[in-house]
Scaffold this motif. Structure first.
Motif, PDB file in Angstrom:
ATOM      1  N   GLY A  87       1.086  -1.193  -0.129  1.00  0.00           N
ATOM      2  CA  GLY A  87       0.179  -0.523   0.040  1.00  0.00           C
ATOM      3  C   GLY A  87       0.953   1.243   0.275  1.00  0.00           C
ATOM      4  O   GLY A  87       0.876   2.033  -1.036  1.00  0.00           O
ATOM      5  N   GLN A 113      -4.291  -1.771  -3.158  1.00  0.00           N
ATOM      6  CA  GLN A 113      -3.455  -2.307  -2.414  1.00  0.00           C
ATOM      7  C   GLN A 113      -3.422  -1.540  -1.106  1.00  0.00           C
ATOM      8  O   GLN A 113      -3.151  -2.002   0.063  1.00  0.00           O
ATOM      9  CB  GLN A 113      -2.280  -2.560  -2.261  1.00  0.00           C
ATOM     10  N   PRO A 273      -4.726  -1.266   9.185  1.00  0.00           N
ATOM     11  CA  PRO A 273      -4.349  -0.341   8.425  1.00  0.00           C
ATOM     12  C   PRO A 273      -2.448  -1.214   7.512  1.00  0.00           C
ATOM     13  O   PRO A 273      -2.413  -1.457   7.221  1.00  0.00           O
ATOM     14  CB  PRO A 273      -3.454   0.572   8.715  1.00  0.00           C
ATOM     15  N   GLY A 275       0.987  -1.153   6.128  1.00  0.00           N
ATOM     16  CA  GLY A 275       2.220  -1.329   7.006  1.00  0.00           C
ATOM     17  C   GLY A 275       2.168  -1.575   8.344  1.00  0.00           C
ATOM     18  O   GLY A 275       2.914  -1.001   8.828  1.00  0.00           O
ATOM     19  N   THR A 279       1.836  -8.460   5.702  1.00  0.00           N
ATOM     20  CA  THR A 279       2.277  -9.617   5.441  1.00  0.00           C
ATOM     21  C   THR A 279       3.584 -10.234   5.579  1.00  0.00           C
ATOM     22  O   THR A 279       3.939 -11.115   5.197  1.00  0.00           O
ATOM     23  CB  THR A 279       3.052  -8.856   3.632  1.00  0.00           C
ATOM     24  N   THR A 280       4.269  -9.618   7.012  1.00  0.00           N
ATOM     25  CA  THR A 280       5.142  -9.874   7.674  1.00  0.00           C
ATOM     26  C   THR A 280       4.643 -10.484   9.002  1.00  0.00           C
ATOM     27  O   THR A 280       5.627 -11.891   8.691  1.00  0.00           O
ATOM     28  CB  THR A 280       5.959  -8.587   8.917  1.00  0.00           C
ATOM     29  N   GLN A 316       2.172 -11.373  -1.850  1.00  0.00           N
ATOM     30  CA  GLN A 316       1.338 -10.506  -2.430  1.00  0.00           C
ATOM     31  C   GLN A 316       1.769  -9.918  -3.457  1.00  0.00           C
ATOM     32  O   GLN A 316       0.723  -9.389  -4.661  1.00  0.00           O
ATOM     33  CB  GLN A 316       1.459  -8.480  -1.314  1.00  0.00           C
TER      34      GLN A 316
END
Ligand SMILES: Nc1ncnc2c1ncn2[C@@H]1O[C@H](COP(=O)(O)OP(=O)(O)OP(=O)(O)O)[C@@H](O)[C@H]1O
Ligand SMILES: [Mg+2]
Length: 483
Positions: A87, A113, A273, A275, A279-280, A316
């Motif tokens: 994003g 995204q 949101p 960040g 994904t981590t 992603q």
């Protein structure tokens, strides 16, 4: 302009533009977020764009500050591109386009995204640019729910042809009449048209108008929320215990003491949101990143070397999965590995890849890449499917297909773990939803419980009908009482 963008060749036809316009007046933002930046940091990227235009250092400084604060990305300016979330990259790409002060802005799925709040803000910015600076905007989207409110005209493309070009109200009504396109309609408009409630307002209707209309007819309507069976006795397939992760020794804690369990046959969706670490988290759970501390148990045991044979991870950016030259080779290779009793033809059919056998996976559209990657995942018949933003690039019909495939996969005992910004997809197809924020994750709860009291992080139907039918999340959740 087209010649600059296109990789192919224009066979015939002519592009007529206003003579006062030149290439510098057009700005284009591609749907593929990863391929756009050429420099290492957003600041260098923006500087590079302006340097090419011969701007003075003072002007460069001012314009970068202006655009970065407009889009809320000041904190990202000096971060290495490799460290930006999907994003965040999307916002930087838009900044590089806007910094050129274009007269025509071409946007290809610019919010795919972004989290729901960032997406809304971005469209408001684009609207402002359109209204205040008289910039022409052509926006290409599958999910028109948000963007359509700011548009003057709706154009529909099907198999390379333009089949509609009309003012928005007419365009939306025509879409409703077309069985292939019905699912493209905004949720609130679909609800009113399906229920055939009388209104003389123009489409798209606002949530407020729909709320009032439904309230007037509430006695003849009923809410039928999706039934979810949460089997609390199901076995835990994955247990995450006190997981901690940071990229750098002195850097922020991206995953902060996170614990939860995934049960066999259940589906889980994490929203939150941009960040915030979704994904981590997925990468840490799937052994792509090594946590600083914490424990992960797969079917009750420490994760073994054969973990990757038993699960599938869709990143992603799905293109990083591809290894072969053509779609056919990609599928055949996976079929050979997993020795499933499904045929090559059946896979092509199920994942809408017919006719693309000889195409390079990298030349597929974003949605086709997503479906090819999913095909590879399903062929593998894993115990857990981990999918990072699987609906980006998918049109509404494909999203429904994907949702149904996931539900089918669950029926055979499969577990699904997904990160998504697509709240409607989460509401329609998942058993459990949680929100990730600042490295922490909330408790997983059912969609109705999760969305009920949310103000922004909820579906448009829920926002519109919270006074009358607070459990409704999609248009299908409201029916006529007699039916
Ligand atoms: N390789 C990296 N090195 C350092 N920091 C990183 C790296 N990759 C990501 N980050 C940072 O970690 C945080 C979490 O990123 P992550 O990609 O997990 O977010 P996300 O919730 O998936 O976001 P999005 O919704 O935009 O995909 C972000 O602030 C990002 O800048
Ligand atoms: Mg992400």
């Amino acid at each position: 302009m087209l010649a600059d963008l296109a990789v192919g060749k224009v066979l015939s036809g002519e592009l007529v533009t206003d003579l006062s316009l030149n290439n510098n007046n057009f700005a284009y933002v591609s749907q593929f977020v990863d391929n756009q930046m050429v420099m290492e940091t957003p600041r260098d990227e923006l500087k590079f764009v302006l340097d090419n235009q011969g701007c003075s250092q003072n002007e460069i400084q001012l314009r970068i500050t202006e655009i970065a604060s407009y889009l809320g990305i000041i904190d990202l300016l000096d971060i290495n591109e490799k460290r930006l979330s999907g994003g965040q990259k999307q916002l930087v790409n838009l900044a590089s386009a806007l910094i050129l002060k274009p007269k025509v802005l071409l946007l290809d799925e610019p919010t795919s995204q972004l989290d729901p709040i960032a997406a809304e803000k971005l469209l408001q910015v684009v609207h402002k640019i359109n209204e205040e600076l008289n910039v022409t905007v052509l926006l290409v989207e599958h999910e028109i729910d948000r963007a359509i409110r700011y548009a003057n005209r709706l154009l529909v493309m099907e198999e390379g042809s333009l089949i509609e070009d009309a003012p928005v109200d007419k365009g939306l009504r025509d879409i409703y009449q077309n069985p292939h396109l019905k699912n493209y309609l905004t949720q609130v408009d679909r609800l009113i048209l399906e229920l055939n409630l009388p209104t003389d307002q123009q489409l798209p209707l606002s949530n407020k108008e729909v709320g009032l209309l439904i309230n007037q007819h509430r006695t003849s309507l009923k809410s039928v929320p999706r039934k979810i069976l949460v089997d609390t006795t199901a076995e835990n397939i994955l247990e995450i215990k006190r997981l901690n992760f940071r990229f750098d020794f002195n850097g922020p804690q991206i995953i902060n003491n996170v614990s939860f369990e995934l049960k066999r046959g259940q589906s889980y969706c994490v929203i939150g949101p941009n960040g915030m670490g979704k994904t981590t988290l997925l990468k840490t759970m799937t052994q792509q990143l090594k946590p600083q501390s914490g424990k992960i148990l797969f079917a009750g045991h420490k994760v073994q070397n054969d973990f990757y044979q038993k699960v599938f991870v869709l990143p992603q950016n799905p293109a990083i999965l591809f290894m072969e030259d053509t779609v056919a080779e990609e599928i055949k290779y996976q079929l050979q590995l997993s020795r499933r009793d499904t045929t090559f033809e059946a896979v092509l059919e199920k994942f809408s890849l017919k006719g693309l056998e000889k195409t390079s996976p990298y030349d597929l559209s974003g949605g086709q890449q997503e479906f090819l990657a999913l095909a590879l995942g399903f062929i593998k018949n894993p115990q857990i499917l981990f999918l990072d933003e699987p609906t980006k690039g998918l049109d509404p019909n494909k999203k429904l297909e994907l949702g149904q495939m996931l539900n089918q996969f669950q029926k055979t005992g499969g577990t699904v773990f997904v990160n998504s910004h697509d709240l409607l997809f989460a509401a329609r197809f998942f058993d459990q939803i949680a929100m990730m924020f600042d490295g922490k994750i909330s408790q997983f709860t059912t969609p109705t419980v999760f969305f009920k009291d949310k103000f922004f992080y909820t579906t448009e139907i829920n926002k519109a009908l919270r006074e009358t039918f607070p459990l409704a999340l999609s248009w299908e959740d409201i029916k006529r009482s007699e039916s």
